[in-house]
Design an enzyme around this catalytic site. Sequence first.
Site, short mmCIF file in Angstrom:
data_model
loop_
_atom_site.label_atom_id
_atom_site.label_comp_id
_atom_site.label_asym_id
_atom_site.label_seq_id
_atom_site.Cartn_x
_atom_site.Cartn_y
_atom_site.Cartn_z
CD GLU A 82 43.64 15.92 60.50
OE1 GLU A 82 42.94 16.95 60.49
OE2 GLU A 82 43.34 14.89 59.85
CG ASP A 83 40.75 17.67 63.30
OD1 ASP A 83 41.44 16.73 62.82
OD2 ASP A 83 39.51 17.68 63.25
CG ASP B 58 40.89 8.23 66.82
OD1 ASP B 58 41.43 7.67 67.78
OD2 ASP B 58 39.69 8.04 66.53
CG PHE C 255 34.24 12.16 70.19
CD1 PHE C 255 34.67 11.29 69.20
CD2 PHE C 255 33.67 13.38 69.83
CE1 PHE C 255 34.54 11.62 67.85
CE2 PHE C 255 33.53 13.71 68.48
CZ PHE C 255 33.96 12.83 67.49
NE ARG D 257 32.98 21.39 61.69
CZ ARG D 257 33.69 20.28 61.47
NH1 ARG D 257 34.89 20.15 62.00
NH2 ARG D 257 33.19 19.30 60.75
#
Length: 173
Positions: free
Chosen positions: A96-97, A100, A149, A162
């Site tokens: 996963e990136d 959160d 963020f 990206r």
Amino acid sequence: MDTLHLIFSKEQVNERIIALGKEITETYKGEQLVVICVLKGAAIFFSDLVRHIDCPLELDFVRLASYGTKTETSKTISFTKDIELGLSGKHVLIVEDIIDTGRTMEFLLYQLAARGAKTIRVATLINKSERREKTIDVDFTGFSISSGFIVGYGLDYNEKYRELPAIYEVQIS
Ligand code: IMP
Ligand code: MG
């Protein structure tokens, strides 16, 4: 105009990927595993990481969507693209990136747990702790941060950034 602040350079990212690849290789000790990329955010991390895992791999991809109205708490998660490989009796590593709140990973782990995998582990490029709601057992972490963020190296803000080779915190104005 968004302002980007560098938090992890291209070199730092590369070094962490090499170290994570080693850690993963040592964990599985040459056993075969299925590595699942959570699209789109993890695509770049995934493609670099798998080239540093010295075990026989099968690669697959999943895409999730979270639909919601105005309040975040009403969001529901669903598959917009499921994996294609069977997981029965296999070792599975989810890539996963960023984790959160943990809701996305909790959903994915719950869904995949029903498919008979021998083990399921989680690798995330970024573990962001401040807004965590669900306890997620993260096996391999690239970088830990508390808040902010993050964009770049696969992560987006409204589909932008990206392609950046390093990791930035974005300030939206
Ligand atoms: P969750 O809150 O753990 O369910 O994370 C949901 C998704 O939100 C992640 O998979 C990311 O795609 C996205 N996300 C959360 N934080 C960030 C961030 O800092 N930058 C970019 N995407 C984020
Ligand atoms: Mg994601």
